[in-house]
Write a protein that holds these residues in place. Sequence first.
Motif, short mmCIF file in Angstrom:
data_model
loop_
_atom_site.label_atom_id
_atom_site.label_comp_id
_atom_site.label_asym_id
_atom_site.label_seq_id
_atom_site.Cartn_x
_atom_site.Cartn_y
_atom_site.Cartn_z
N ILE A 1 -5.01 0.84 -8.58
CA ILE A 1 -4.45 0.66 -9.92
C ILE A 1 -5.55 0.60 -10.97
N ILE B 1 3.18 -8.75 -10.05
CA ILE B 1 3.12 -8.86 -8.60
C ILE B 1 3.14 -10.34 -8.25
N LEU C 1 -0.95 -6.20 -16.63
CA LEU C 1 -0.87 -6.59 -15.23
C LEU C 1 -0.87 -8.11 -15.12
N GLU D 1 0.83 -1.21 0.00
CA GLU D 1 0.00 0.00 0.00
C GLU D 1 0.86 1.26 0.00
N CYS E 1 -6.92 -3.97 -2.97
CA CYS E 1 -6.00 -2.83 -2.99
C CYS E 1 -5.58 -2.50 -4.43
N VAL E 2 -5.35 -3.52 -5.23
CA VAL E 2 -4.99 -3.33 -6.64
C VAL E 2 -6.15 -2.68 -7.39
N LYS E 3 -7.36 -3.15 -7.12
CA LYS E 3 -8.53 -2.58 -7.80
C LYS E 3 -8.70 -1.10 -7.46
N ILE F 1 -0.66 -10.98 -11.82
CA ILE F 1 -0.57 -11.21 -10.38
C ILE F 1 -0.56 -12.71 -10.13
N LEU G 1 2.08 1.79 -3.51
CA LEU G 1 1.02 2.33 -4.37
C LEU G 1 0.79 3.82 -4.11
N ASN H 1 2.72 -12.24 -4.99
CA ASN H 1 2.33 -12.14 -3.59
C ASN H 1 2.56 -13.50 -2.94
#
Length: 102
Positions: free
Chosen positions: A37, A21, A46, A5, A32-34, A48, A8, A23
């Motif tokens: 980003i 990413i 992107l 975070e 958090c990505v939504k 993930i 970002l 993770n």
Amino acid sequence: MNDFEIFLKNSQNTFINKLLINNRGGDDILSCVKENIMKKKRVKYLAIMETTFDEYDENIYEDKELFLLENEVKEFELYDIIIQEYSDLVIYTDIAFVKKLE
């Protein structure tokens, strides 16, 4: 606030062409990505990968990719973000070769 975070927030005025990413056993980062980003259209490509480890043996793990979640991919496409397989965007390097160059 976790490190992701903070990243970002610190890069909120930066457009990223390709973002990968990985993770590894951390928090669920998709929301958090939504928020940071996707809705702000900060990325073109992107990928993930989320790796979860067995609680008793770290040698046992499972990889899950955003690319395989059809409904999520469609949602990102609404924001003109192209979801790709992690292996299509990752750049593998030969560490021995890099050390020779140093």
